[in-house]
Design a protein around this motif. Structure first.
Motif, mmCIF file in Angstrom:
data_model
loop_
_atom_site.group_PDB
_atom_site.id
_atom_site.type_symbol
_atom_site.label_atom_id
_atom_site.label_comp_id
_atom_site.label_asym_id
_atom_site.label_seq_id
_atom_site.Cartn_x
_atom_site.Cartn_y
_atom_site.Cartn_z
ATOM 1 N N PHE A 219 0.841 -1.201 0.000
ATOM 2 C CA PHE A 219 0.000 0.000 0.000
ATOM 3 C C PHE A 219 0.870 1.243 0.000
ATOM 4 N N TRP A 220 0.328 2.337 -0.587
ATOM 5 C CA TRP A 220 1.033 3.625 -0.513
ATOM 6 C C TRP A 220 0.648 4.342 0.766
ATOM 7 N N TRP A 221 1.633 4.881 1.429
ATOM 8 C CA TRP A 221 1.441 5.672 2.655
ATOM 9 C C TRP A 221 0.361 6.740 2.447
ATOM 10 N N HIS A 222 0.512 7.534 1.352
ATOM 11 C CA HIS A 222 -0.412 8.667 1.157
ATOM 12 C C HIS A 222 -1.841 8.205 0.912
ATOM 13 N N ASP A 223 -2.008 7.055 0.269
ATOM 14 C CA ASP A 223 -3.374 6.545 0.069
ATOM 15 C C ASP A 223 -4.028 6.227 1.402
ATOM 16 N N LEU A 224 -3.297 5.530 2.261
ATOM 17 C CA LEU A 224 -3.862 5.120 3.549
ATOM 18 C C LEU A 224 -4.108 6.330 4.443
ATOM 19 N N MET A 225 -3.186 7.288 4.410
ATOM 20 C CA MET A 225 -3.305 8.467 5.277
ATOM 21 C C MET A 225 -4.485 9.348 4.864
ATOM 22 N N ASN A 226 -4.855 9.302 3.567
ATOM 23 C CA ASN A 226 -5.994 10.072 3.074
ATOM 24 C C ASN A 226 -7.263 9.805 3.845
ATOM 25 N N TYR A 227 -7.409 8.553 4.239
ATOM 26 C CA TYR A 227 -8.665 8.150 4.886
ATOM 27 C C TYR A 227 -8.549 8.067 6.400
ATOM 28 N N ALA A 228 -7.355 8.355 6.933
ATOM 29 C CA ALA A 228 -7.167 8.107 8.364
ATOM 30 C C ALA A 228 -7.687 9.267 9.213
ATOM 31 N N SER A 229 -8.308 8.905 10.314
ATOM 32 C CA SER A 229 -8.782 9.923 11.251
ATOM 33 C C SER A 229 -7.609 10.368 12.123
ATOM 34 N N ASP A 230 -7.676 11.618 12.600
ATOM 35 C CA ASP A 230 -6.599 12.075 13.485
ATOM 36 C C ASP A 230 -7.006 11.978 14.952
ATOM 37 N N ASN A 231 -7.989 11.146 15.173
ATOM 38 C CA ASN A 231 -8.446 10.940 16.538
ATOM 39 C C ASN A 231 -7.896 9.604 17.028
ATOM 40 N N ASN A 232 -7.008 9.643 17.966
ATOM 41 C CA ASN A 232 -6.426 8.384 18.428
ATOM 42 C C ASN A 232 -6.005 8.486 19.882
ATOM 43 N N LYS A 233 -6.497 7.544 20.666
ATOM 44 C CA LYS A 233 -6.118 7.529 22.077
ATOM 45 C C LYS A 233 -4.988 6.526 22.245
ATOM 46 N N ALA A 234 -3.965 6.952 22.978
ATOM 47 C CA ALA A 234 -2.787 6.091 23.132
ATOM 48 C C ALA A 234 -3.129 4.846 23.936
ATOM 49 N N GLU A 235 -2.503 3.754 23.544
ATOM 50 C CA GLU A 235 -2.644 2.490 24.260
ATOM 51 C C GLU A 235 -1.932 2.597 25.620
ATOM 52 N N GLU A 236 -2.538 2.019 26.628
ATOM 53 C CA GLU A 236 -1.863 2.030 27.934
ATOM 54 C C GLU A 236 -0.837 0.900 27.977
ATOM 55 N N MET A 237 0.395 1.258 28.283
ATOM 56 C CA MET A 237 1.483 0.278 28.265
ATOM 57 C C MET A 237 2.107 0.140 29.648
ATOM 58 N N ASP A 238 2.697 -1.024 29.874
ATOM 59 C CA ASP A 238 3.438 -1.225 31.105
ATOM 60 C C ASP A 238 4.855 -0.670 30.916
ATOM 61 N N ALA A 239 5.443 -0.174 31.994
ATOM 62 C CA ALA A 239 6.807 0.378 31.912
ATOM 63 C C ALA A 239 7.780 -0.628 31.315
ATOM 64 N N GLU A 240 7.571 -1.914 31.582
ATOM 65 C CA GLU A 240 8.497 -2.937 31.087
ATOM 66 C C GLU A 240 8.041 -3.607 29.791
ATOM 67 N N ASP A 241 6.996 -3.089 29.137
ATOM 68 C CA ASP A 241 6.667 -3.590 27.799
ATOM 69 C C ASP A 241 7.773 -3.148 26.844
ATOM 70 N N MET A 242 7.966 -3.930 25.780
ATOM 71 C CA MET A 242 9.028 -3.572 24.829
ATOM 72 C C MET A 242 8.646 -2.337 24.032
ATOM 73 N N LEU A 243 9.641 -1.452 23.864
ATOM 74 C CA LEU A 243 9.441 -0.295 22.995
ATOM 75 C C LEU A 243 9.990 -0.611 21.599
ATOM 76 N N PHE A 244 11.195 -1.149 21.577
ATOM 77 C CA PHE A 244 11.753 -1.499 20.271
ATOM 78 C C PHE A 244 12.810 -2.593 20.377
ATOM 79 N N ILE A 245 13.100 -3.159 19.207
ATOM 80 C CA ILE A 245 14.211 -4.086 19.042
ATOM 81 C C ILE A 245 15.159 -3.399 18.061
ATOM 82 N N LEU A 246 16.441 -3.464 18.329
ATOM 83 C CA LEU A 246 17.401 -2.939 17.365
ATOM 84 C C LEU A 246 18.537 -3.940 17.265
ATOM 85 N N TYR A 247 18.800 -4.392 16.049
ATOM 86 C CA TYR A 247 19.816 -5.440 15.863
ATOM 87 C C TYR A 247 21.212 -4.842 15.836
ATOM 88 N N THR A 248 22.128 -5.525 16.497
ATOM 89 C CA THR A 248 23.513 -5.064 16.482
ATOM 90 C C THR A 248 24.442 -6.263 16.422
#
Ligand code: WT7
Length: 637
Positions: A219-248
């Motif tokens: 899919f194209w980013w701009h196509d999907l963003m055309n229809y996206a609402s800007d209303n979004n409530k953040a998910e509640e996360m635990d402090a120890e939930d993963m934020l990211f993985i970065l390979y090294t």
């Protein structure tokens, strides 16, 4: 807001507090963030297990700490200033409000694609604002991003996608780098031929390169963003939930998925950013790293944005259209803090003085370096010609694993000394040990660098491989985190990083496992075996030297085979791993137990042909003579 340390006395006081009572120290800093629910306990840890948890049962979303927390006070302030590859093209500025809108919309796009909390998303993009938007949108919905540097090959990308079992790939049609265009989507297509977990691909249109669009998957980013609402409530996360993985890269074959979790990484990246760079409201901060590495994660995206800073993001390379490009950007935006790698400084020195001489650069207050030791010559040039003799240089030592800067001057506060990373940040407790893990007594000592107490930004595990986490970092010396670096401490207690003591080399600030490069070389059909070492290189810091044993030469003879080995490595890992020198040899110096004696190979690569020390454990010492002869012949030619 995080308080900034303002004086040397203040630093000493904070440091002492952080050691005497780390939990109180970090909990006070963490309290300046927005938590949906406060933590029950600050820290639980055991370096033997190993297990590390910060801000236990705290609930939050890191993007609420970037956006909701700043929207009323800084909504109109630029969050990201984006400078395109070609200075003639339009730049872009996203205010906090605008960036927030994009992040909420893309978060909704992700939800619409069926992405759920805990899903892994691979991001393989050039340096465009959508890369930062993608990471933050993942964090908004609780998905785990794994950014892969867009200079890696299809094969490396596939390995990372497969290890993370990513469901989605975020990418672009192509990428501009200087006068070249990289066919990013084509590389993704090739990678996906060997991936089974990916359900969809979203592409940013950047270069208008023709791409293959697979129906129902792409899919194209701009196509999907055309229809996206800007209303979004953040998910509640635990402090120890993963934020990211970065390979090294590590000293063994496959890259490791370094895992960072939300609460601790948030606190540490923001605290270290503010204090090391002494960022003040309204400053323009420019880090020239690529977001594909940890420096970009912590000090282009998370650290600055958590502090409400203006972070400048640059798409291009330092030598396009000419070697004054960084300095043009500094003048164009009146940059106050500039953060780059020693290898970039050395390569710009080599290209000539004229590129710094006709630029003003009088807005600069702080200069930073990262990634490798900075030699004195480069330090002085940076200090005098870029910083106009008035900007402190922060030589920041840290690692993908530490999440943020661990040993570094605080700009203008801790007196600097060329090629010293100086002193630990509050909360970091370094310890120097000998080969047996015994702490070396006294101030002025040289040994292996370990850290004896956790800080909030420390990695939590290696993705899907806790045993490897334990083995790599906590089993060399019991009860200590081992960095893999050698270090020297002087009479002032200042730390000077000497470089890796394991089989990891640092090429242009990029970390590379010698085993990883060897494996790529060994894929070549005519190669029997190989050994790779680093050697001193005037621009790259270390270059890659490969000793290769071939069964027979191909039709092109020696030049033909070395060339095809280089091509093979580029294809398998990426151009950053291409050997600088290849020496074809008949055999490798091995001990009776079959281990390659790399010490000797390192000496020969340095051009030292006789100080090998004790070689009595070698199975056949004549092998060394043969290699020396080849190396000498080659050096003469
Ligand atoms: C290795 C970590 C941290 C972001 C970039 C690299 C070397 C890093 C310095 C410095 C001397 C340094 C170390 C370290 N290193 N900064 N200021 N002086 N060496 O991250 O890819 O995880 O590599 O880079 O050897 O262990 P990385």
């Amino acid at each position: 807001m995080i308080n900034k340390i303002a004086t040397l006395g203040g630093y000493i006081h904070e440091y002492q507090k952080s050691v005497a009572n780390p939990q109180d120290f970090w909990s006070q800093i963490a309290e300046s963030f927005y938590w949906r629910k406060k933590w029950d306990r600050v820290l639980e840890w055991d370096f033997k297990e190993p297990e590390i948890k910060w801000f236990i049962n705290g609930k939050l979303n890191i993007t609420e700490n970037i956006f909701e927390r700043h929207q009323f006070t800084r909504g109109d302030q630029p969050a990201i200033i984006w400078e395109p590859n070609n200075p003639k093209d339009d730049n872009r500025t996203l205010t906090y409000f605008e960036l927030f809108t994009e992040v909420k919309k893309f978060a909704n796009v992700l939800l619409g694609l069926g992405i759920k909390k805990g899903d892994r998303i691979a991001i393989y993009m050039p340096m465009v604002p959508e890369l930062a938007i993608s990471m933050l949108a993942c964090a908004r919905i609780g998905a785990i991003h794994s950014v892969v540097f867009a200079g890696f090959s299809a094969n490396s990308l596939a390995d990372r996608i497969n290890d993370a079992e990513a469901k989605l790939v975020l990418t672009s049609d192509g990428g501009f780098r200087g006068s070249k265009i990289t066919p990013i989507k084509e590389i993704v297509d090739e990678a996906l031929e060997s991936c089974t977990t990916v359900e969809s691909v979203v592409m940013v249109q950047r270069t208008h390169t023709k791409v293959n669009v697979k129906d129902g998957r792409d899919f194209w980013w701009h196509d999907l963003m055309n229809y996206a609402s800007d209303n979004n409530k953040a998910e509640e996360m635990d402090a120890e939930d993963m934020l990211f993985i970065l390979y090294t890269s590590g000293s063994t074959d496959k890259p490791k998925g370094i895992v960072h979790t939300i609460g601790g990484y948030m606190v540490y990246s923001a605290y270290s950013f503010k204090n090391v760079f002494q960022y003040s409201d309204g400053d323009i901060y420019f880090c020239s790293a690529d977001i594909g590495w940890i420096t970009g994660h912590s000090y282009i995206v998370y650290g600055p944005l958590l502090c409400g800073a203006t972070s400048l993001m640059f798409e291009g390379i330092p030598t396009y259209p000419d070697a004054g490009r960084y300095w043009d950007i500094v003048d164009k935006y009146k940059v106050n803090q500039f953060y780059t790698a020693p290898t970039a400084i050395r390569s710009l020195i080599a290209l000539g003085q004229e590129f710094v001489e006709n630029r003003k650069m009088d807005s600069l207050k702080v200069l930073g370096t990262v990634g490798e030791p900075i030699n004195e010559e480069a330090w002085h040039w940076y200090h005098d010609h870029v910083g106009g003799n008035k900007c402190p240089i922060v030589d920041t030592w840290w690692q993908t694993e530490t999440g943020g800067i661990a040993i570094s001057p605080l700009a203008g506060i801790i007196p600097t000394k060329p090629s010293f990373a100086t002193l630990p940040l509050p909360g970091i407790q370094p310890i120097i040990v000998d080969a047996e893990g015994k702490e070396l007594p006294g101030k002025s000592v040289e040994g292996n660098l370990c850290i004896k107490y956790p800080w909030p930004g420390i990695l939590r595990t290696v993705y899907k491989d806790h045993a490897r986490f334990k083995k790599t970092y906590f089993s060399s010396y019991e009860g200590l985190y081992f960095t893999g670096d050698g270090v020297k401490r002087d009479e002032d207690g200042y730390y000077r990083i000497l470089g890796r003591v394991d089989d990891v080399i640092n090429v242009s600030g990029h970390r590379m496992g010698t085993a990883e490069v060897e494996n790529a070389i060994n894929e070549h059909p005519l190669v029997n075996e190989s050994a790779v070492v680093g050697y001193p290189h005037p621009i790259k810091g270390q270059g890659i030297y490969a000793y290769v044993v071939c069964g027979e030469l191909s039709a092109g003879g020696e030049p033909g085979i070395t060339d095809s080995i280089k091509k093979g490595v580029t294809k398998i890992i990426g151009p950053i791993a291409k050997p600088d020198k290849i020496l074809l040899v008949d055999s490798l110096p091995k001990t009776r137990s079959g281990k390659i004696m790399r010490r000797i190979l390192r000496k020969i690569a340095e051009g030292d042909y006789d100080n090998f020390g004790d070689i009595s454990t070698l199975l056949d010492t004549s092998v060394v003579e043969q290699i020396v002869e080849r190396a000498q012949n080659k050096a003469q030619n």
